[in-house]
Design a protein around this motif. Structure first.
Motif, PDB file in Angstrom:
ATOM      1  N   ALA A  34      43.471 102.587  51.913  1.00  0.00           N
ATOM      2  CA  ALA A  34      44.437 101.543  51.569  1.00  0.00           C
ATOM      3  C   ALA A  34      44.197 100.997  50.162  1.00  0.00           C
ATOM      4  CB  ALA A  34      44.367 100.413  52.595  1.00  0.00           C
ATOM      5  N   ALA A  35      42.939 100.745  49.823  1.00  0.00           N
ATOM      6  CA  ALA A  35      42.635 100.180  48.505  1.00  0.00           C
ATOM      7  C   ALA A  35      42.944 101.171  47.386  1.00  0.00           C
ATOM      8  CB  ALA A  35      41.170  99.756  48.436  1.00  0.00           C
ATOM      9  N   ALA A  36      42.690 102.447  47.606  1.00  0.00           N
ATOM     10  CA  ALA A  36      43.012 103.464  46.593  1.00  0.00           C
ATOM     11  C   ALA A  36      44.524 103.539  46.376  1.00  0.00           C
ATOM     12  CB  ALA A  36      42.460 104.821  47.009  1.00  0.00           C
ATOM     13  N   LEU A  37      45.290 103.475  47.443  1.00  0.00           N
ATOM     14  CA  LEU A  37      46.747 103.493  47.309  1.00  0.00           C
ATOM     15  C   LEU A  37      47.259 102.240  46.606  1.00  0.00           C
ATOM     16  CD1 LEU A  37      47.744 104.954  50.789  1.00  0.00           C
ATOM     17  CD2 LEU A  37      47.851 106.100  48.563  1.00  0.00           C
ATOM     18  N   VAL A  38      46.698 101.087  46.950  1.00  0.00           N
ATOM     19  CA  VAL A  38      47.119  99.833  46.309  1.00  0.00           C
ATOM     20  C   VAL A  38      46.764  99.861  44.830  1.00  0.00           C
ATOM     21  CG1 VAL A  38      46.671  97.344  46.192  1.00  0.00           C
ATOM     22  CG2 VAL A  38      47.101  98.436  48.393  1.00  0.00           C
ATOM     23  N   PHE A  39      45.555 100.315  44.486  1.00  0.00           N
ATOM     24  CA  PHE A  39      45.140 100.363  43.084  1.00  0.00           C
ATOM     25  C   PHE A  39      46.075 101.272  42.286  1.00  0.00           C
ATOM     26  CE2 PHE A  39      42.853 101.478  39.314  1.00  0.00           C
ATOM     27  CZ  PHE A  39      42.075 100.371  39.016  1.00  0.00           C
ATOM     28  N   THR A  40      46.369 102.458  42.809  1.00  0.00           N
ATOM     29  CA  THR A  40      47.216 103.407  42.098  1.00  0.00           C
ATOM     30  C   THR A  40      48.634 102.870  41.931  1.00  0.00           C
ATOM     31  OG1 THR A  40      45.891 105.217  42.982  1.00  0.00           O
ATOM     32  CG2 THR A  40      48.039 105.783  42.092  1.00  0.00           C
ATOM     33  N   ALA A  41      49.198 102.305  42.987  1.00  0.00           N
ATOM     34  CA  ALA A  41      50.555 101.756  42.912  1.00  0.00           C
ATOM     35  C   ALA A  41      50.617 100.555  41.970  1.00  0.00           C
ATOM     36  CB  ALA A  41      51.028 101.354  44.307  1.00  0.00           C
ATOM     37  N   ALA A  42      49.626  99.678  42.042  1.00  0.00           N
ATOM     38  CA  ALA A  42      49.621  98.493  41.173  1.00  0.00           C
ATOM     39  C   ALA A  42      49.411  98.882  39.712  1.00  0.00           C
ATOM     40  CB  ALA A  42      48.539  97.515  41.627  1.00  0.00           C
ATOM     41  N   MET A  43      48.601  99.894  39.467  1.00  0.00           N
ATOM     42  CA  MET A  43      48.392 100.359  38.098  1.00  0.00           C
ATOM     43  C   MET A  43      49.696 100.930  37.536  1.00  0.00           C
ATOM     44  SD  MET A  43      45.625 103.071  36.604  1.00  0.00           S
ATOM     45  CE  MET A  43      46.334 104.445  37.473  1.00  0.00           C
ATOM     46  N   GLY A  44      50.401 101.721  38.313  1.00  0.00           N
ATOM     47  CA  GLY A  44      51.681 102.257  37.869  1.00  0.00           C
ATOM     48  C   GLY A  44      52.706 101.167  37.636  1.00  0.00           C
ATOM     49  N   ARG A  45      52.779 100.217  38.546  1.00  0.00           N
ATOM     50  CA  ARG A  45      53.728  99.106  38.409  1.00  0.00           C
ATOM     51  C   ARG A  45      53.435  98.299  37.152  1.00  0.00           C
ATOM     52  NH1 ARG A  45      53.725  93.644  39.917  1.00  0.00           N
ATOM     53  NH2 ARG A  45      55.791  92.838  40.402  1.00  0.00           N
ATOM     54  N   THR A  46      52.172  98.003  36.917  1.00  0.00           N
ATOM     55  CA  THR A  46      51.799  97.236  35.729  1.00  0.00           C
ATOM     56  C   THR A  46      52.106  98.010  34.459  1.00  0.00           C
ATOM     57  OG1 THR A  46      50.041  96.153  36.977  1.00  0.00           O
ATOM     58  CG2 THR A  46      49.916  96.022  34.584  1.00  0.00           C
TER      59      THR A  46
END
Length: 149
Positions: A107-119
């Motif tokens: 879950a944390a890896a998916l959140v980090f990747t998605a948040a990095m892309g969004r930012t």
């Protein structure tokens, strides 16, 4: 680290840490104290691996911008392989609940990747370094100015 790099890291790390806190609460309720410890350890591991990977990516892409895609793929592959090694090392541990650890890593890896892309997309960074403006009478590479004709 440049300002935009710090913004991208902050934009990815804060949502990941918040997701980690949620995972700690859920894991504590579901699996007790060991579940909370496993979720907390997983959050720290993901933040460390992905944060260091982002730092390395930014560092090497500044030196070799033409190799950016290869460096990005190598960095991400290395992160995933190292996560697999860490998960294999803690497979039979009694320090924490391993299922809570594994699910939180995912879950944390998916959140980090998605948040990095969004930012990254919200910052609207140019993909090409802009040219410095040439002074009066100076020539740019391959072009002439009005004063140079």
């Amino acid at each position: 680290m440049q300002v935009n790099d710090a913004r991208i890291l902050r934009g990815a790390a804060i949502p990941t840490a918040l997701a980690g806190v949620v995972a700690v609460v859920i894991s504590s309720l579901a699996a007790g104290v060991k579940g909370g410890v496993g979720a907390a350890a997983a959050t720290v591991v993901v933040l460390a691996f992905f944060g260091l990977g982002l730092f390395a990516l930014q560092h090497f892409s500044r030196k070799h911008p033409e190799l950016f895609m290869g460096i990005a793929l190598l960095t991400y592959t290395t992160q995933i392989l190292l996560l697999a090694v860490v998960m294999g090392l803690f497979k039979d541990t009694t320090l924490f609940h391993t299922r809570a650890f594994g699910l939180t890593v995912l879950a944390a890896a998916l959140v980090f990747t998605a948040a990095m892309g969004r930012t990254h997309f919200r910052l609207k960074l140019p993909y090409v370094e802009p040219e410095r403006a040439a002074g009066a009478g100076e020539q740019r590479s391959g072009t002439t100015t009005e004063a140079g004709r």
